[in-house]
Design a protein around this motif. Structure first.
Motif, mmCIF file in Angstrom:
data_model
loop_
_atom_site.group_PDB
_atom_site.id
_atom_site.type_symbol
_atom_site.label_atom_id
_atom_site.label_comp_id
_atom_site.label_asym_id
_atom_site.label_seq_id
_atom_site.Cartn_x
_atom_site.Cartn_y
_atom_site.Cartn_z
ATOM 1 N N GLN A 111 37.547 14.672 28.458
ATOM 2 C CA GLN A 111 36.581 13.958 28.463
ATOM 3 C C GLN A 111 35.448 14.367 29.914
ATOM 4 O OE1 GLN A 111 39.818 13.525 28.252
ATOM 5 N NE2 GLN A 111 40.348 11.090 27.969
ATOM 6 N N LEU A 112 35.882 15.170 30.641
ATOM 7 C CA LEU A 112 34.915 15.698 31.879
ATOM 8 C C LEU A 112 33.914 16.607 31.289
ATOM 9 C CD1 LEU A 112 36.016 18.649 32.714
ATOM 10 C CD2 LEU A 112 37.865 17.460 34.047
ATOM 11 N N ASP A 113 34.132 16.872 30.100
ATOM 12 C CA ASP A 113 33.039 17.872 29.312
ATOM 13 C C ASP A 113 31.628 17.028 29.152
ATOM 14 O OD1 ASP A 113 34.308 20.313 29.828
ATOM 15 O OD2 ASP A 113 35.062 20.122 27.762
ATOM 16 N N TRP A 114 31.828 15.574 29.183
ATOM 17 C CA TRP A 114 30.959 14.804 28.705
ATOM 18 C C TRP A 114 30.295 13.822 29.760
ATOM 19 C CZ3 TRP A 114 29.291 17.238 24.546
ATOM 20 C CH2 TRP A 114 30.184 18.016 23.893
ATOM 21 N N THR A 115 31.060 13.549 30.875
ATOM 22 C CA THR A 115 30.566 12.437 31.789
ATOM 23 C C THR A 115 30.313 13.297 33.133
ATOM 24 O OG1 THR A 115 33.084 12.115 32.555
ATOM 25 C CG2 THR A 115 32.277 10.938 30.670
ATOM 26 N N PRO A 116 29.730 12.402 34.017
ATOM 27 C CA PRO A 116 29.645 12.971 35.481
ATOM 28 C C PRO A 116 30.836 12.739 36.335
ATOM 29 C CG PRO A 116 28.302 11.049 35.453
ATOM 30 C CD PRO A 116 28.977 11.179 33.787
ATOM 31 N N GLU A 117 31.891 12.237 35.829
ATOM 32 C CA GLU A 117 33.015 11.746 36.645
ATOM 33 C C GLU A 117 34.331 12.936 36.603
ATOM 34 O OE1 GLU A 117 32.787 7.236 36.176
ATOM 35 O OE2 GLU A 117 33.154 8.690 34.531
ATOM 36 N N TRP A 118 35.247 12.732 37.423
ATOM 37 C CA TRP A 118 36.334 13.632 37.412
ATOM 38 C C TRP A 118 37.523 12.606 36.896
ATOM 39 C CZ3 TRP A 118 35.228 18.876 39.105
ATOM 40 C CH2 TRP A 118 36.529 19.996 38.767
ATOM 41 N N SER A 119 38.004 11.969 38.087
ATOM 42 C CA SER A 119 38.890 11.031 37.857
ATOM 43 C C SER A 119 38.388 9.760 37.301
ATOM 44 C CB SER A 119 39.686 10.707 39.271
ATOM 45 O OG SER A 119 40.466 11.925 39.884
ATOM 46 N N ARG A 120 38.991 9.426 36.318
ATOM 47 C CA ARG A 120 38.283 8.082 35.774
ATOM 48 C C ARG A 120 39.371 7.182 34.893
ATOM 49 N NH1 ARG A 120 37.128 9.511 30.331
ATOM 50 N NH2 ARG A 120 35.136 8.075 30.296
ATOM 51 N N ARG A 121 39.018 6.143 34.735
ATOM 52 C CA ARG A 121 40.041 5.116 33.875
ATOM 53 C C ARG A 121 39.733 5.352 32.392
ATOM 54 N NH1 ARG A 121 40.772 0.396 35.334
ATOM 55 N NH2 ARG A 121 40.855 -0.604 33.427
ATOM 56 N N ALA A 122 40.496 4.764 31.741
ATOM 57 C CA ALA A 122 40.507 5.270 30.265
ATOM 58 C C ALA A 122 39.408 3.920 29.544
ATOM 59 C CB ALA A 122 41.735 5.170 29.389
ATOM 60 N N ARG A 123 38.217 4.102 29.781
ATOM 61 C CA ARG A 123 37.210 3.128 29.349
ATOM 62 C C ARG A 123 37.013 2.771 27.923
ATOM 63 N NH1 ARG A 123 34.083 6.185 32.868
ATOM 64 N NH2 ARG A 123 34.204 5.230 35.034
ATOM 65 N N ALA A 124 37.658 3.850 27.114
ATOM 66 C CA ALA A 124 37.474 3.650 25.475
ATOM 67 C C ALA A 124 38.506 2.546 25.140
ATOM 68 C CB ALA A 124 37.491 5.064 25.043
ATOM 69 N N VAL A 125 39.677 2.487 25.962
ATOM 70 C CA VAL A 125 40.675 1.461 25.383
ATOM 71 C C VAL A 125 40.032 0.259 25.096
ATOM 72 C CG1 VAL A 125 42.863 0.723 25.809
ATOM 73 C CG2 VAL A 125 42.391 3.136 26.315
ATOM 74 N N PRO A 126 39.470 -0.504 26.013
ATOM 75 C CA PRO A 126 39.138 -2.029 25.757
ATOM 76 C C PRO A 126 38.154 -2.010 24.620
ATOM 77 C CG PRO A 126 39.345 -1.543 28.003
ATOM 78 C CD PRO A 126 39.264 -0.284 27.080
ATOM 79 N N VAL A 127 37.431 -0.872 24.463
ATOM 80 C CA VAL A 127 36.242 -0.778 23.464
ATOM 81 C C VAL A 127 36.985 -0.672 22.109
ATOM 82 C CG1 VAL A 127 34.189 0.169 22.540
ATOM 83 C CG2 VAL A 127 34.583 -0.015 25.041
ATOM 84 N N TYR A 128 37.882 0.197 22.042
ATOM 85 C CA TYR A 128 38.672 0.423 20.839
ATOM 86 C C TYR A 128 39.198 -0.880 20.350
ATOM 87 C CZ TYR A 128 42.442 2.239 17.816
ATOM 88 O OH TYR A 128 43.540 2.402 17.017
ATOM 89 N N ALA A 129 40.025 -1.867 21.347
ATOM 90 C CA ALA A 129 40.553 -2.936 20.897
ATOM 91 C C ALA A 129 39.366 -3.969 20.423
ATOM 92 C CB ALA A 129 41.234 -3.631 22.210
ATOM 93 N N ALA A 130 38.337 -3.995 21.371
ATOM 94 C CA ALA A 130 37.456 -5.058 20.777
ATOM 95 C C ALA A 130 36.819 -4.865 19.351
ATOM 96 C CB ALA A 130 36.423 -4.972 22.010
ATOM 97 N N ILE A 131 36.616 -3.550 18.930
ATOM 98 C CA ILE A 131 36.210 -3.076 17.809
ATOM 99 C C ILE A 131 37.159 -3.437 16.560
ATOM 100 C CG2 ILE A 131 35.155 -1.283 16.242
ATOM 101 C CD1 ILE A 131 34.030 -0.100 18.777
ATOM 102 N N ARG A 132 38.413 -3.355 17.128
ATOM 103 C CA ARG A 132 39.589 -3.644 15.953
ATOM 104 C C ARG A 132 39.513 -5.101 15.886
ATOM 105 N NH1 ARG A 132 45.143 -1.380 15.405
ATOM 106 N NH2 ARG A 132 44.637 -2.500 13.378
ATOM 107 N N ALA A 133 39.521 -5.834 17.057
ATOM 108 C CA ALA A 133 39.929 -7.129 16.755
ATOM 109 C C ALA A 133 38.379 -7.944 16.069
ATOM 110 C CB ALA A 133 39.930 -7.781 18.234
ATOM 111 N N LEU A 134 37.506 -7.358 16.493
ATOM 112 C CA LEU A 134 36.141 -8.228 15.633
ATOM 113 C C LEU A 134 35.890 -7.797 14.384
ATOM 114 C CD1 LEU A 134 34.102 -8.388 18.893
ATOM 115 C CD2 LEU A 134 35.029 -10.299 17.623
ATOM 116 N N GLY A 135 35.990 -6.232 14.228
ATOM 117 C CA GLY A 135 35.415 -5.507 13.141
ATOM 118 C C GLY A 135 33.769 -5.600 13.083
ATOM 119 N N ARG A 136 33.147 -4.798 12.044
ATOM 120 C CA ARG A 136 31.533 -4.880 12.002
ATOM 121 C C ARG A 136 31.274 -6.365 11.758
ATOM 122 N NH1 ARG A 136 28.212 -0.696 10.264
ATOM 123 N NH2 ARG A 136 29.995 0.444 9.576
ATOM 124 N N ARG A 137 32.002 -6.934 10.695
ATOM 125 C CA ARG A 137 31.462 -8.196 10.380
ATOM 126 C C ARG A 137 31.495 -9.157 11.660
ATOM 127 N NH1 ARG A 137 33.701 -10.582 5.148
ATOM 128 N NH2 ARG A 137 32.679 -8.608 4.353
#
Length: 445
Positions: free
Chosen positions: A337-363
């Motif tokens: 991940q550090l190849d793409w963001t300006p941070e070094w140590s960071r929380r796993a921000r994708a996890v809540p997004v992953y959960a929201a998309i799975r819970a809601l779906g596109r529709r």
């Protein structure tokens, strides 16, 4: 210290559930004064530790009068919302797992979650499959990330290695905007060392969108490397720039197009509102927030870049002690991940997004957006019908601008940028009433 972590976490979960259950009944505005909050929280530095359960209980008690009920359905100021349940729960797990989401080696599962979620987001937002992506703290950091990629690409075309040589002596890089850009663009330009003197406002048309003839003239004025900043949802009126035409003009002059879609980029998920973003996929970079219309907990910005090599060159870093992902035969390389963001140590921000998309779906995401837009239209229209109120901008999506006139006022001056900016001073649920004479009131739902 408390020995039983389960008791502590159960107690914390009970406090959280009680807070959420009370959002529909508690006052929206905080009740405590600054002095009261300082007295409640401002203890002397402790010399000895305190029992964990007591710490949490007293933290809940002492902050209670200073919390804004912005996660509830009765808050209409700023672009602030709550969190869908699955995203909130996943965010708790993210903190519990406590993985450093900087490299695949630090947490392989979470690196893959980010990889999968980034691909989902590009599909949802109609962005090019080849685009790279980054999960950042918010749109401010996402702008810095995307514009750093733009700076790299534009200066590399002129033979200038900005990561090695810096900006001293580099070709000047200008940034064209409508003049109504969000202030986070200004700050990104400052943080990247370009300076706000390089911002050039070309003006807007009658609908608040970037003025295309003026943009064409500005592009023709100079051969300097140029970024054109467009908006998907201007902060005061919600205007969407004409992406197809603007991107075509910029491409003819080899300019980089960056789209600030902090909340408006999500409108593309809706069949009813997708037309507002026609042509947006022709840009070079895009930013948005998952903590706005996707409703995940805060600390969730997103950056996308059409040119992955420029993105990676601008962000990536190497050190002898790092363990970078090794390529496995026959499979795509793992994501560090550090190849793409300006941070070094960071929380796993994708996890809540992953959960929201799975819970809601596109529709489900589309239905949430459409429902929010319908509420916004009804509310703006209703306020506009009140005596002394006037609608200055009807919502294109979830944002309207309403003005409350002074009793003695007989004319209606057009809103200037300075008057639009004053809308942040008058908002429902604030300590300052929204009916102050001559001040507009903007709400984003």
């Amino acid at each position: 210290m408390h020995d039983d972590s389960r008791e502590l976490l159960d107690r914390t979960a009970a406090h959280a559930a009680e807070f959420l259950a009370g959002l529909d009944a508690r006052p929206v505005a905080p009740a405590g004064s600054l002095t009261e909050l300082r007295e409640a929280l401002g203890r002397s530095l402790p010399e000895e530790g305190t029992d964990d359960v007591r710490v949490v209980d007293e933290l809940v008690r002492d902050t209670a009068e200073g919390l804004l009920a912005s996660a509830g359905g009765r808050f209409f100021g700023w672009v602030i919302g709550g969190g869908v349940p699955a995203a909130l729960a996943a965010d708790w797990l993210t903190a519990t797992w406590d993985q450093n989401a900087a490299m695949h080696a630090c947490g392989p599962a979470l690196a893959v979650v980010e990889e999968v979620t980034g691909a989902w987001l590009k599909q949802l937002l109609g962005l090019p499959e080849e685009a790279s992506f980054a999960f950042t703290t918010g749109a401010q950091s996402a702008h810095v990330t995307a514009l750093a990629a733009a700076r790299h690409a534009l200066l590399a075309e002129r033979g200038w290695d900005v990561e090695r040589r810096g900006l001293t002596g580099a070709p000047p890089l200008r940034v064209l905007t409508s003049g109504e850009q969000h202030a986070s663009i200004d700050r990104a330009v400052r943080l990247l060392g370009l300076g706000t003197d390089q911002l050039q406002a070309v003006g807007t048309d009658a609908e608040g969108r970037i003025d295309l003839p003026a943009l064409d003239r500005a592009l023709a004025e100079s051969d300097d490397p140029t970024v054109v900043c467009l908006q998907a949802g201007e902060i005061n009126t919600g205007a969407f720039d004409p992406f197809e035409e603007a991107c075509s003009l910029a491409a003819a002059r080899r300019a980089w197009v960056h789209v600030d879609g902090a909340f408006g980029l999500w409108a593309v998920v809706s069949d009813r509102h997708r037309h507002l973003l026609s042509g947006v996929g022709a840009a070079d970079s895009w930013t948005t927030d998952a903590h706005k219309w996707l409703n995940v907990p805060f600390d969730s910005g997103l950056a996308f870049v059409r040119h992955p090599s420029a993105h990676r060159e601008a962000m990536s870093i190497r050190a002898s002690y790092l363990v970078h992902a090794a390529e496995e035969s026959g499979t795509p390389p793992a994501r560090d991940q550090l190849d793409w963001t300006p941070e070094w140590s960071r929380r796993a921000r994708a996890v809540p997004v992953y959960a929201a998309i799975r819970a809601l779906g596109r529709r489900g995401i589309a239905e949430m957006i459409d429902r929010c837009v319908d509420h916004a239209h009804r509310l703006v229209t209703g306020i506009g019908d009140l005596p002394g109120a006037e609608v200055l901008a009807r919502p294109l999506i979830n944002q309207g601008l309403v003005r409350f006139r002074a009793r003695t006022e007989t004319t209606t001056p057009a809103p200037t940028r300075s008057s639009r900016e004053s809308n942040e001073k008058a908002r429902p649920g604030s300590a300052e009433p929204p009916g102050r004479a001559s001040e507009p009131c903007a709400s984003r739902w």
